[in-house]
Design an enzyme around this catalytic site. Structure first.
Site, mmCIF file in Angstrom:
data_model
loop_
_atom_site.group_PDB
_atom_site.id
_atom_site.type_symbol
_atom_site.label_atom_id
_atom_site.label_comp_id
_atom_site.label_asym_id
_atom_site.label_seq_id
_atom_site.Cartn_x
_atom_site.Cartn_y
_atom_site.Cartn_z
ATOM 1 N N CYS A 232 0.823 -1.372 -0.060
ATOM 2 C CA CYS A 232 -0.418 0.433 0.236
ATOM 3 C C CYS A 232 0.899 0.915 -0.126
ATOM 4 O O CYS A 232 2.165 1.170 -0.558
ATOM 5 C CB CYS A 232 -1.184 -0.020 1.606
ATOM 6 S SG CYS A 232 0.177 0.194 2.534
ATOM 7 N N HIS B 124 -4.724 6.523 8.116
ATOM 8 C CA HIS B 124 -3.510 6.972 8.536
ATOM 9 C C HIS B 124 -2.412 7.770 7.754
ATOM 10 O O HIS B 124 -3.065 8.204 6.745
ATOM 11 C CB HIS B 124 -2.692 5.729 8.343
ATOM 12 C CG HIS B 124 -2.827 4.658 7.354
ATOM 13 N ND1 HIS B 124 -3.404 3.574 6.398
ATOM 14 C CD2 HIS B 124 -1.652 4.728 6.377
ATOM 15 C CE1 HIS B 124 -3.412 3.535 5.870
ATOM 16 N NE2 HIS B 124 -2.512 4.196 5.324
#
Length: 662
Positions: free
Chosen positions: A421, A581
């Site tokens: 990711c 995040h």
């Protein structure tokens, strides 16, 4: 799953968007193909020019000669002069569009019957507001009904007093469905009717000027790239069905479904091909021509791209033959098998349709044979790589690729998998946990699954799994790996395909986990909120981020980095969970690893998906990964999610997370 080369983001993104749109349309139509076939058979049998009238059997009393009663056949076909409308007209006017509208509404409301019902109501308004079959209207109003009903239900979710749920649900669906039906009658019906007439005029112009065969220049390459569904289901099928109602047949049904071009190509490989392509072509012919699965021949073209000229030429020859004989089909032929084509052929078009298949086969075979014989290179082509490319174009595993030796497994054994990711601290860790658990349960002990940031990838992995928006970036860093794209980290069906691809093996599962850590080590009680105050995605990110700031885990600037991260790729994981995040560049603002946990009883709209739980993440090292893996296991288990929904204290949340073995 495929080994592919990197492509420019703009062209790849455009292709994927067209694919998605076409797939969306086909997902509304294909489940209802049985109804189209039923309508086609009834039409072929019972209309005045149908098979029964052609054969002539006075026992049924349907003769067209004046003075005879039309009897049973005339009543079913709704012949002029009877007191019956029959079932041919009502099926195409009401049944088929309503089925499409219901399916579209159900798709947009998470496969809910409630969405399907509202979609059908909305479609009915469009049907009543137009004089042509409302297939295009159904494709608009059905999904609109399901999607809007889902949004409305979210407004009062968890706010209805016990005992009033059924009353509110039934009346809200009825009232909103009525409003959409009126909207469909006033706006959608007339608009789609005018659009259909305009598109029909364009087709008539092409036919009148002998230009219709030129459509193969676009349709045949589009098939190979899986871009044809948008054209076929969005334009050709609706227009063809309308034309079939008026004329008894339509050539539009054969622009894409003619099996001749693929048959000619495969015959050429059978006689003049080399190696695996020559050996597999005879078996592929059975699957393509009889089974109707055209994608079986796509790898042969991808292996030698110049052969696209053969299928284009064959397609043009088939269309030209149908134009010359004024032939067509009564209903869509799906799949594109010669059997389905013949079953959909009206009596007067049987010769023309058959000759169109023969002509398409002959021309495709001639061109492909010439090009194969002209190719004097010793390179026979890599059919396995071409099949992998075909699956990459399709976006999922092909059901017929195994017989070509071109499945993902053919690229070599998979021993190392990386889930990548943007930052490598959140979604990749959870996705890797879900996939790792499935692989372990399947007994593939020699397969390792790790998670990394895309920026730290190297070209040493066999398989790379990424969010669909990040796949192109991952390919640039790992060009020799197979790539799998997902859009739901928690429950993607692609995980099961990966496990299936690995085949059977034995051994004890390998643990790639970080050392187990107690939930309280990175998630303090003060960072758990069981009644979040945010009502929007951005506010929820800020709320989760501020908890991290208050815990002393991050600097205040980290919250802004969380917003930046969300702009690039959504952190919605599926199953009601979002894990915002910061970006990879913001790791300097992290003082220590920590998590925050916020529950929203009314849910948050997270880019069109509902998030009931928002977990903010700050990962300085790997000590937070064990808890993320626990979260992944929890949200893959409905009973554990139910415990989190029912939790009334922070200790109960920590108990759920600590009680899961990863």
């Amino acid at each position: 799953m495929a080994t592919t080369t990197s492509t420019p983001a703009s062209s790849s993104g455009a292709r994927v968007r067209v694919q998605k749109f076409g797939t969306f349309l086909s997902n509304m139509v294909l489940p209802n193909i049985g109804a189209f076939i039923a309508w086609g058979l009834i039409t072929a049998l019972f209309i005045p020019t149908g098979w029964i009238a052609l054969i002539g059997d006075n026992a049924f009393g349907y003769t067209l000669e004046e003075g005879y009663t039309y009897g049973f056949v005339g009543q079913l076909g709704g012949w002029e002069g009877t007191d019956s409308v029959g079932i041919v007209g009502p099926m195409i006017t009401y049944l088929l569009p309503l089925l499409i509208g219901y399916t579209g509404g159900r798709m947009m409301y998470d496969d809910s019957t409630r969405g399907g019902v509202v979609g059908a109501i909305a479609t009915m308004g469009a049907i009543a507001g137009a004089s042509v079959p409302m297939f295009l209207g159904a494709m608009v109003m059905g999904p609109l009904g399901g999607w809007s009903m889902k949004k409305l239900d979210a407004l009062w979710s968890h706010k209805i007093r016990p005992g009033f749920e059924m009353l509110v649900n039934n009346f809200s669906a009825g009232i909103w469905g009525a409003i959409l039906a009126i909207l469909g009658f006033v706006v959608a019906g007339p608009f789609v009717e005018q659009f259909s007439k305009l598109a029909s005029n364009v087709v008539d112009t092409l036919v009148d000027n002998g230009l219709l065969p030129l459509t193969s220049i676009f349709i045949e390459p589009a098939k190979i790239l899986f871009l044809n569904n948008a054209i076929n289901q969005g334009i050709l099928t609706p227009l063809g069905t309308t034309e079939a109602l008026e004329e008894g047949k339509s050539i539009l049904f054969l622009l894409e479904a003619n099996p001749g071009p693929g048959l000619g190509l495969l015959l050429a490989f059978t006689f003049f091909g080399r190696g695996a392509a020559k050996a597999s072509a005879p078996g592929a012919i059975i699957i393509q021509f009889i089974g109707g699965i055209h994608e079986i021949y796509f790898p042969y073209v991808l292996m030698k791209p110049k052969l696209v000229l053969a299928v284009i030429g064959g397609g043009m020859a088939g269309v030209a033959t149908n134009v010359a004989f004024s032939s067509g089909l009564r209903s869509p032929a799906s799949p594109g098998s010669i059997i389905a084509v013949w079953l959909s052929t009206p009596a007067g078009s049987f010769v023309g349709v058959t000759l169109s298949v023969v002509a398409a086969t002959a021309v495709s075979f001639a061109i492909a044979s010439f090009l194969l014989k002209l190719d004097r290179s010793t390179d026979e082509g890599d059919l396995a790589a071409a099949t992998a490319q075909m699956e990459a174009n399709k976006g999922k595993k092909s059901s017929v690729s195994g017989m070509l030796g071109g499945s993902a497994a053919a690229a070599g054994p998979v021993r190392s998998i990386v889930f990548a990711c943007d930052a490598g601290m959140g979604s990749s860790a959870m996705g890797a946990s879900v996939l790792r658990r499935k692989i372990q349960q399947a007994g593939h002990g020699d397969v390792t699954v790790v998670n990394k940031a895309i920026s730290s990838l190297d070209d040493s992995y066999d398989l790379v799994v990424t969010h669909q928006d990040l796949t192109d970036r991952a390919r640039q860093r790992t060009p020799s790996a197979m790539h799998v794209s997902v859009d739901n980290f928690m429950g993607s069906p692609r995980y099961d395909e990966i496990v299936e691809m690995l085949g059977t093996s034995s051994g004890t599962a390998v643990a790639d986990e970080a050392p187990a850590a107690a939930a309280a080590d990175v998630l303090s009680r003060d960072s758990i909120v069981l009644g979040g105050s945010a009502r929007t995605r951005d506010d929820a990110i800020a709320e989760a981020g501020q908890l991290l700031v208050a815990a002393g885990a991050v600097d205040a600037s980290y919250v802004e980095a969380m917003h930046e991260r969300e702009k690039s790729v959504s952190t919605h994981m599926g199953n009601g969970l979002a894990i915002p995040h910061g970006t990879n560049e913001a790791k300097g603002a992290i003082r220590r690893s920590a998590l925050s946990f916020v529950r929203y009883d009314q849910g948050i709209d997270w880019n069109g998906k509902q998030a009931d739980f928002v977990v903010g993440i700050a990962g300085a090292g790997d000590d937070h990964l064990a808890l993320l893996r626990s979260l992944a296991m929890v949200f893959a288990d409905e009973s554990q999610v139910a415990r989190l929904r029912a939790a009334t204290t922070a200790d109960e949340v920590l108990a759920v997370l600590d009680g899961v073995t990863v």
